[in-house]
Design a protein around this motif. Sequence first.
Motif, PDB file in Angstrom:
ATOM      1  N   ALA A  42     -23.909  -2.616   4.941  1.00 21.34           N
ATOM      2  CA  ALA A  42     -23.775  -1.696   3.810  1.00 21.34           C
ATOM      3  C   ALA A  42     -22.682  -0.655   4.065  1.00 21.34           C
ATOM      4  O   ALA A  42     -21.872  -0.361   3.195  1.00 21.34           O
ATOM      5  CB  ALA A  42     -25.101  -1.003   3.535  1.00 21.34           C
ATOM      6  N   LEU A  43     -22.672  -0.135   5.296  1.00 23.86           N
ATOM      7  CA  LEU A  43     -21.730   0.947   5.573  1.00 23.86           C
ATOM      8  C   LEU A  43     -20.295   0.446   5.630  1.00 23.86           C
ATOM      9  O   LEU A  43     -19.364   1.198   5.368  1.00 23.86           O
ATOM     10  CB  LEU A  43     -22.095   1.647   6.883  1.00 23.86           C
ATOM     11  N   ILE A  45     -19.023  -2.107   3.852  1.00 19.23           N
ATOM     12  CA  ILE A  45     -18.539  -2.730   2.615  1.00 19.23           C
ATOM     13  C   ILE A  45     -17.250  -2.080   2.091  1.00 19.23           C
ATOM     14  O   ILE A  45     -16.318  -2.777   1.730  1.00 19.23           O
ATOM     15  CB  ILE A  45     -19.661  -2.767   1.541  1.00 19.23           C
ATOM     16  N   GLY A 263     -36.719 -13.558  -0.537  1.00 24.76           N
ATOM     17  CA  GLY A 263     -37.762 -12.545  -0.465  1.00 24.76           C
ATOM     18  C   GLY A 263     -38.494 -12.538   0.861  1.00 24.76           C
ATOM     19  O   GLY A 263     -39.335 -11.699   1.107  1.00 24.76           O
ATOM     20  N   GLY A 317     -27.171 -17.312  -6.738  1.00 24.31           N
ATOM     21  CA  GLY A 317     -26.960 -15.899  -7.012  1.00 24.31           C
ATOM     22  C   GLY A 317     -28.213 -15.098  -6.756  1.00 24.31           C
ATOM     23  O   GLY A 317     -28.411 -14.028  -7.321  1.00 24.31           O
ATOM     24  N   VAL A 318     -29.087 -15.638  -5.914  1.00 28.05           N
ATOM     25  CA  VAL A 318     -30.346 -14.963  -5.597  1.00 28.05           C
ATOM     26  C   VAL A 318     -30.337 -14.636  -4.110  1.00 28.05           C
ATOM     27  O   VAL A 318     -30.323 -15.536  -3.286  1.00 28.05           O
ATOM     28  CB  VAL A 318     -31.532 -15.889  -5.900  1.00 28.05           C
ATOM     29  N   PRO A 319     -30.294 -13.364  -3.736  1.00 24.79           N
ATOM     30  CA  PRO A 319     -30.238 -13.058  -2.301  1.00 24.79           C
ATOM     31  C   PRO A 319     -31.519 -13.456  -1.583  1.00 24.79           C
ATOM     32  O   PRO A 319     -32.608 -13.291  -2.111  1.00 24.79           O
ATOM     33  CB  PRO A 319     -30.035 -11.542  -2.259  1.00 24.79           C
ATOM     34  N   ALA A 325     -28.733  -9.345   0.015  1.00 22.01           N
ATOM     35  CA  ALA A 325     -28.677  -8.572  -1.229  1.00 22.01           C
ATOM     36  C   ALA A 325     -27.481  -7.621  -1.169  1.00 22.01           C
ATOM     37  O   ALA A 325     -26.764  -7.429  -2.152  1.00 22.01           O
ATOM     38  CB  ALA A 325     -29.968  -7.797  -1.439  1.00 22.01           C
ATOM     39  N   VAL A 326     -27.271  -7.036   0.011  1.00 18.11           N
ATOM     40  CA  VAL A 326     -26.125  -6.141   0.168  1.00 18.11           C
ATOM     41  C   VAL A 326     -24.824  -6.948   0.124  1.00 18.11           C
ATOM     42  O   VAL A 326     -23.842  -6.531  -0.491  1.00 18.11           O
ATOM     43  CB  VAL A 326     -26.245  -5.355   1.488  1.00 18.11           C
ATOM     44  N   MET A 328     -24.337  -9.516  -1.546  1.00 22.44           N
ATOM     45  CA  MET A 328     -24.098  -9.842  -2.941  1.00 22.44           C
ATOM     46  C   MET A 328     -23.257  -8.755  -3.589  1.00 22.44           C
ATOM     47  O   MET A 328     -22.341  -9.046  -4.362  1.00 22.44           O
ATOM     48  CB  MET A 328     -25.434  -9.986  -3.663  1.00 22.44           C
ATOM     49  N   MET A 332     -19.611  -9.141  -5.407  1.00 20.49           N
ATOM     50  CA  MET A 332     -19.335  -8.682  -6.772  1.00 20.49           C
ATOM     51  C   MET A 332     -18.163  -7.716  -6.807  1.00 20.49           C
ATOM     52  O   MET A 332     -17.407  -7.698  -7.762  1.00 20.49           O
ATOM     53  CB  MET A 332     -20.596  -8.082  -7.384  1.00 20.49           C
ATOM     54  N   ILE A 333     -18.018  -6.919  -5.726  1.00 19.82           N
ATOM     55  CA  ILE A 333     -16.879  -6.015  -5.665  1.00 19.82           C
ATOM     56  C   ILE A 333     -15.576  -6.810  -5.657  1.00 19.82           C
ATOM     57  O   ILE A 333     -14.561  -6.371  -6.178  1.00 19.82           O
ATOM     58  CB  ILE A 333     -16.982  -5.111  -4.410  1.00 19.82           C
ATOM     59  N   ALA A 337     -18.902 -13.627  -9.022  1.00 21.99           N
ATOM     60  CA  ALA A 337     -20.314 -13.634  -9.364  1.00 21.99           C
ATOM     61  C   ALA A 337     -20.984 -14.759  -8.599  1.00 21.99           C
ATOM     62  O   ALA A 337     -20.674 -15.925  -8.828  1.00 21.99           O
ATOM     63  CB  ALA A 337     -20.489 -13.830 -10.859  1.00 21.99           C
ATOM     64  N   PRO A 338     -21.886 -14.417  -7.636  1.00 25.13           N
ATOM     65  CA  PRO A 338     -22.544 -15.488  -6.904  1.00 25.13           C
ATOM     66  C   PRO A 338     -23.430 -16.308  -7.829  1.00 25.13           C
ATOM     67  O   PRO A 338     -23.964 -15.787  -8.798  1.00 25.13           O
ATOM     68  CB  PRO A 338     -23.368 -14.751  -5.852  1.00 25.13           C
TER      69      PRO A 338
END
Lengths: 490, 323
Positions: A42-43, A45, A263, A317-319, A325-326, A328, A332-333, A337-338
């Motif tokens: 995350a950091l 990205i 999940g 497109g489902v993490p 999820a991050v 993803m 997108m950035i 689009a996954p």
Amino acid sequence: MDTLSYLTPLFQFDVLWTIAMGTLGGLVIGALPGLTATMGVALLIPLTFSMTPVMGLNMLIGIYIGGIYGGCVSSILLRTPGTPASAATVLDGYPMAQKGQAGKALGMATIASTVGGLFAAVVLATLAPQLASVALEFGAPEYFALALFGLTIIASLSGDLLKGAISGLLGILIACVGADPISGVMRYTFGVNGFASGFAFTPALIGLFALSEVFTQLERLHLSETPISHVANRWPSMKEMKESASALLRGSIIGTFIGIVPGTGSGTASWISYNEARRSSKTPEKFGTGYAPGVAATESANNAVCASALIPLLALGVPGDVVTAVLMGGLMIQGLAPGPMLFQTNPDVVVGIFGGTFIATIFMFIFGMALIPLFSKILMVPRRMLTISIVIFCFIGSFSINLNPIDLYTMVGFGVLGWGMQKFGFSQAALCIALILGPMMESNLRRGLLQTGDDVIAFVSGPITLLFLGLTVLSLLWPLISRARSKSNA
Amino acid sequence: MKTSTSTSTLALAAAAIMMTGMASAADFPARPIQVVVPYSAGGSTDLSLRVFADVFEKKFEGKQFVVRNQPGGGGAIGTSAAVHGRPDGYTVGAAAQGPIAIKPHIGGTDYEVDNFAFVGLFARSLQVLVACKDAPFSDYDAFIEYAKSKKPQVGNSGAGGANQISAEAFAAAAGIKIESIPFEGSSKARTACIGGHIDAMVASPAEAKAASEAGQMVPLFVMEDKRIDLFPDTPTAVEKGVDFTWSSWKGLIAPKNTPADQLAWLREATKAVATDPAFVQKMTDMGEFVTYEDAETFEKRVRKDSDVSRKVLEELGMLGMNK
């Protein structure tokens, strides 16, 4: 071969360099308790904003793979899981280090992570779309049954079934703190706002395993310090590799499977894998005493999750877990689009990610093996100093996740709890697994019953649900079955 | 002649600003500005603020804008930290709909809408109600028709979250009943939707677009007052005769007593970043709908959402549930 030509951008110096740095950075982040792979990805990205998609995404994947692997270092050396994914590695890794086999434990963990990672990467590259659609069959009842099956580990983790059950139930009770997952009403927060989303998981884990160990050490400080034997050997022996082979294979398969199911995550995978390795072993009593196959089982599973969690992300497109999820967000950035369309619109990116997963895993192996002597030196530090540093790490690690002072109380509270449990022979591992799987079981049970209008028969009638419920029963009856078998053999 | 006049006017104006602002405002910001994001790193609010920080630091050379994550309590903890931060302009908060407009009605927050100073809104998350895989309806009319006999199961990102409010608020406005199915986060709801485990859910246009092209979801209606470019063929609820619009938003808030000068500076800076082409481009790539609203317009929007939420929560029996 058009597809293979998409791999060429990977073999440019700057791309390889970026992946290597990502993997190494991830390894360090993972090794520090409290800094998780999720956080690292995350950091960093924003760093990828100016990179090409393949370069940026593979750097993030490198951090992910390195981060999940790096967690084993502090699990083995300090009894502090570096990331939740390697909590189960503590069980055999730390006793191995205590026996003077720290190098070997780290070596086994590195080999296992590599095997798991490569296995899942092959599956990712060959079967992604087909497998992803199978994973979509998982609705609330299936998740419930999977979690229930996972919870049966408690029975085999603890020698004393009653104490194991108490630990597990306590874990489930603790996991109930916070907002009710279905109605949102607050439970057991005693009006403390900081507990609104429950106890933060990583600080709880750090307290449960690391701080509790510090307390135990403090009790023994007056005893003469046993010098740690020299840790030189990092390659497991042929015999140990043979013993661990089936655990490695099982772990890779279990990790790959669990990773595909969205999940669930590497924490769940490593616990289930550990249990399966132990149950199928001819010498289950050796698990938990510093037995290499125990490390092989957990580490192969958690790194297999890394690559396989990318399967539902890329294909649907489902993490598959929090880190993906991050990731993803990272995709997108880049304006991508996954999902199934990605395979058609940007095959170069998809193939580039497949290739990058392999490369990052290889880098992880090289760095891991090369750094083991350095890591192992930690054990040469005098016990008193090491204990103090662990305490400092516990606090920094717990605080750095959310910068929330409540998490420090959580860490200390769980530290005292873990110390008490250890003293009276209750399994901390059972509590930990309940903390992971309890909430998953509860919310899916209630969601499923809400969806079926409280029709229990409809809830349990799906084939996957029945399969896992069957495995649950089998798992619980296993001690009886194996006893009966050994009797008839005798 | 003309040039010199304007130069001197400028100089005068600059001097005036210096004088009135004194040291504090003129130098502002002398230290890094810290924004509290009430969610963990990696979510859409967090990523937006990181893009914001990136553009901010390029635009205002030498000035820093630091993102600090403080998740928990569905955003209430971080939002509380922002609203109770030192009111000197150096602490601002990422404004998100859930913790600001909804949570205070449910309880468990130590603030309410009146406690904020609004800085500005820089993006809105538009919403589309979509039919999931194997749903027994595939357009707006069929959905309403189905809902007359059976409660469609509509997934949301969490109990009392923005998605649940918007779905329930629509149902109330359209006079239908739905069964809200809460998940832990919108990505899990999406998994269930694509897997065909629920009938419908509220999605962002970006994810609905990709998923509908892949045949995983069918857009039913857009929660705006006009059709949007991404879905030119999808109706709005408004044109179907239901007075209902909803979007969630991303903006900045500050503690109530932040001095006027600092607040004015922050408002201008937010406008400058929000209208920067690089910012708009990056955010649009992420699937955000970039739009700027000044503090006053933003506050109006927040208060309206807050009122709608209060009514819905009262209907659901969730008003003050956690007080």
